[in-house]
Design an enzyme around this catalytic site. Structure first.
Site, PDB file in Angstrom:
ATOM      1  N   TYR A   1       0.825  -1.209   0.000  1.00 12.56           N
ATOM      2  CA  TYR A   1       0.000   0.000   0.000  1.00 12.56           C
ATOM      3  C   TYR A   1       0.855   1.253   0.000  1.00 12.56           C
ATOM      4  O   TYR A   1       2.079   1.184   0.189  1.00 12.56           O
ATOM      5  CB  TYR A   1      -0.965  -0.008   1.187  1.00 12.56           C
ATOM      6  CG  TYR A   1      -0.335   0.296   2.540  1.00 12.56           C
ATOM      7  CD1 TYR A   1       0.481  -0.619   3.187  1.00 12.56           C
ATOM      8  CD2 TYR A   1      -0.563   1.520   3.172  1.00 12.56           C
ATOM      9  CE1 TYR A   1       1.045  -0.331   4.424  1.00 12.56           C
ATOM     10  CE2 TYR A   1       0.000   1.817   4.404  1.00 12.56           C
ATOM     11  CZ  TYR A   1       0.799   0.889   5.028  1.00 12.56           C
ATOM     12  OH  TYR A   1       1.361   1.170   6.240  1.00 12.56           O
TER      13      TYR A   1
ATOM     14  N   LYS B   1       6.494  -1.908   1.917  1.00  9.57           N
ATOM     15  CA  LYS B   1       5.294  -1.331   2.543  1.00  9.57           C
ATOM     16  C   LYS B   1       4.122  -2.293   2.377  1.00  9.57           C
ATOM     17  O   LYS B   1       3.211  -2.090   1.570  1.00  9.57           O
ATOM     18  CB  LYS B   1       4.989   0.056   1.970  1.00  9.57           C
ATOM     19  CG  LYS B   1       4.102   0.887   2.894  1.00  9.57           C
ATOM     20  CD  LYS B   1       4.152   2.351   2.556  1.00  9.57           C
ATOM     21  CE  LYS B   1       3.128   3.188   3.293  1.00  9.57           C
ATOM     22  NZ  LYS B   1       3.240   3.199   4.739  1.00  9.57           N
TER      23      LYS B   1
ATOM     24  N   GLU C   1      11.743   2.464  14.379  1.00  9.78           N
ATOM     25  CA  GLU C   1      10.882   3.545  13.877  1.00  9.78           C
ATOM     26  C   GLU C   1       9.592   3.532  14.666  1.00  9.78           C
ATOM     27  O   GLU C   1       9.428   2.750  15.610  1.00  9.78           O
ATOM     28  CB  GLU C   1      10.620   3.360  12.385  1.00  9.78           C
ATOM     29  CG  GLU C   1       9.913   2.060  12.048  1.00  9.78           C
ATOM     30  CD  GLU C   1       9.706   1.851  10.542  1.00  9.78           C
ATOM     31  OE1 GLU C   1       9.548   2.841   9.802  1.00  9.78           O
ATOM     32  OE2 GLU C   1       9.669   0.676  10.127  1.00  9.78           O
TER      33      GLU C   1
ATOM     34  N   LEU D   1      10.974   1.421   7.277  1.00  9.58           N
ATOM     35  CA  LEU D   1      10.409   1.838   6.008  1.00  9.58           C
ATOM     36  C   LEU D   1      11.129   3.119   5.577  1.00  9.58           C
ATOM     37  O   LEU D   1      11.338   4.016   6.395  1.00  9.58           O
ATOM     38  CB  LEU D   1       8.912   2.117   6.166  1.00  9.58           C
ATOM     39  CG  LEU D   1       8.226   2.502   4.864  1.00  9.58           C
ATOM     40  CD1 LEU D   1       8.022   1.279   3.978  1.00  9.58           C
ATOM     41  CD2 LEU D   1       6.895   3.179   5.129  1.00  9.58           C
TER      42      LEU D   1
HETATM   43  N1  PDD Z   1       2.622   5.174   7.559  1.00  5.61           N
HETATM   44  N2  PDD Z   1       7.270   3.809   9.044  1.00  5.61           N
HETATM   45  C1  PDD Z   1       6.111   3.116   9.061  1.00  5.61           C
HETATM   46  C2  PDD Z   1       6.084   1.788   9.744  1.00  5.61           C
HETATM   47  C3  PDD Z   1       4.966   3.643   8.427  1.00  5.61           C
HETATM   48  O1  PDD Z   1       3.818   2.942   8.432  1.00  5.61           O
HETATM   49  C4  PDD Z   1       5.036   4.917   7.812  1.00  5.61           C
HETATM   50  C5  PDD Z   1       3.866   5.526   7.098  1.00  5.61           C
HETATM   51  C6  PDD Z   1       6.272   5.609   7.836  1.00  5.61           C
HETATM   52  C7  PDD Z   1       6.447   6.948   7.182  1.00  5.61           C
HETATM   53  O2  PDD Z   1       6.435   6.850   5.785  1.00  5.61           O
HETATM   54  P1  PDD Z   1       5.938   8.071   4.877  1.00  5.61           P
HETATM   55  O3  PDD Z   1       6.739   9.242   5.279  1.00  5.61           O
HETATM   56  O4  PDD Z   1       6.203   7.629   3.498  1.00  5.61           O
HETATM   57  O5  PDD Z   1       4.453   8.268   5.184  1.00  5.61           O
HETATM   58  C8  PDD Z   1       7.359   5.012   8.449  1.00  5.61           C
HETATM   59  C9  PDD Z   1       1.459   5.552   6.775  1.00  5.61           C
HETATM   60  C10 PDD Z   1       1.200   7.014   6.745  1.00  5.61           C
HETATM   61  C11 PDD Z   1       0.262   4.748   7.262  1.00  5.61           C
HETATM   62  O6  PDD Z   1       0.418   3.540   7.383  1.00  5.61           O
HETATM   63  O7  PDD Z   1      -0.801   5.318   7.479  1.00  5.61           O
END
Ligand code: PDD
Length: 285
Positions: free
Chosen positions: A33, A149, A182, A207
């Site tokens: 996703y 992801k 993270e 991620l």
């Molecule tokens: N989450 N690490 C994890 C485990 C995440 O699920 C996310 C993002 C990030 C940050 O990635 P980005 O900057 O590309 O949003 C880091 C999204 C927003 C979610 O699952 O809703």
């Protein structure tokens, strides 16, 4: 206003937007996703999100069932049909519908594509950033390829719920050696007493957040110092500032971790400045 979801070629009323019980996303979490921020009706960093999507798909060997150009039209159309001004667009691609069998279905199985979009309270987000959020640390119990992801998010769900049960907004996941990997749905950052920004390097343990990637450009442009290295929970407790980054939260200051105040116990100036300037380096489409 009624919400609309894109499901495999059709825009459907949200309550009618369903996938089959044998969708492999439902049965095996066999899918990937993306989440992009929507700001002033524009998609933020679509190009980078689509690049990461392609990488995730390649790693799990799912073929994108449409062109990137067509997918972009669907993302924008879903945002438009839902009248999203500030919020998020969510895209999920699974290996499709097939009889439940662990190994891949026949190559004629079409991957499922779902897109939803919704408004988020932008003023509410600003207020949260003004107050800062609380974090609780939890053991990182995820698999060894969280750089993909994947929609397989059960450990994240459990860690974030455990954090919520303790009154925290985000969980910081901690590896076996005591280093923060993270957040449950964000990347984790600290600012040292010397004003250096520290965040874990991107390998298979975190991620590669798009917000994180853009922040590296912001940090360079502002002349700030960056160290990409793992940091321990104890170091985070003792440093001047902490914050998280993600598409939906942009930069969110952290004021307390495991009940300990970070710095003054108020949102730090560097986190707030990065939040203010973030969109200068982001791409709008
Ligand atoms: N989450 N690490 C994890 C485990 C995440 O699920 C996310 C993002 C990030 C940050 O990635 P980005 O900057 O590309 O949003 C880091 C999204 C927003 C979610 O699952 O809703």
């Amino acid at each position: 206003m009624s919400r609309v979801a894109y499901v495999n070629g059709r825009y459907l009323p949200h309550r009618k937007a369903t996938v089959h019980v044998e969708d492999r996303g439902y049965q095996f979490a066999d899918g990937v996703y993306e989440v992009c921020e929507i700001r002033d009706q524009r998609i933020i960093d679509e190009r980078r999100h689509m690049e990461r999507l392609q990488r995730s798909l390649k790693e799990v060997r799912i073929q994108l069932p449409m062109s990137l150009r067509a997918l972009s039209v669907v993302l924008h159309e879903t945002v438009r049909r839902n009248h999203v001004c500030n919020g998020i667009v969510y895209l999920q691609i699974t290996r499709g519908v097939a009889r439940r069998d662990f190994t891949f279905p026949s190559s004629t199985t079409t991957p499922s594509v779902v897109v939803t979009a919704r408004n988020l309270d932008r003023a509410g987000g600003e207020k949260t950033a003004h107050n800062g959020i609380v974090v609780a640390t939890m053991p990182d119990q995820r698999w060894a390829r969280v750089d993909i992801k994947s929609v397989s998010l059960l450990p994240n769900v459990l860690a974030k719920q455990a954090a919520k049960d303790q009154g925290a907004r985000e969980a910081w996941l901690v590896d076996d050696r005591g280093f923060v990997t993270e957040g449950g749905s964000s990347n984790a950052w600290i600012v040292t007493d010397q004003g250096k920004l520290v965040t874990r390097p991107t390998d298979h343990d975190i991620l590669r957040g798009i917000t994180r990637t853009v922040l590296l450009d912001v940090i360079a442009a502002e002349g700030l110092e960056l160290e990409e290295r793992p940091f321990t929970v104890e170091e985070a407790y003792a440093e001047r500032e902490a914050f998280v980054s993600s598409a939906s939260q942009i930069v969110m200051p952290v004021i307390r971790i495991d009940g300990r105040n970070i710095g003054t116990g108020k949102p730090g100036p560097i986190a707030l400045a990065l939040r203010r300037t973030f969109h200068r380096k982001a791409e709008f489409s």
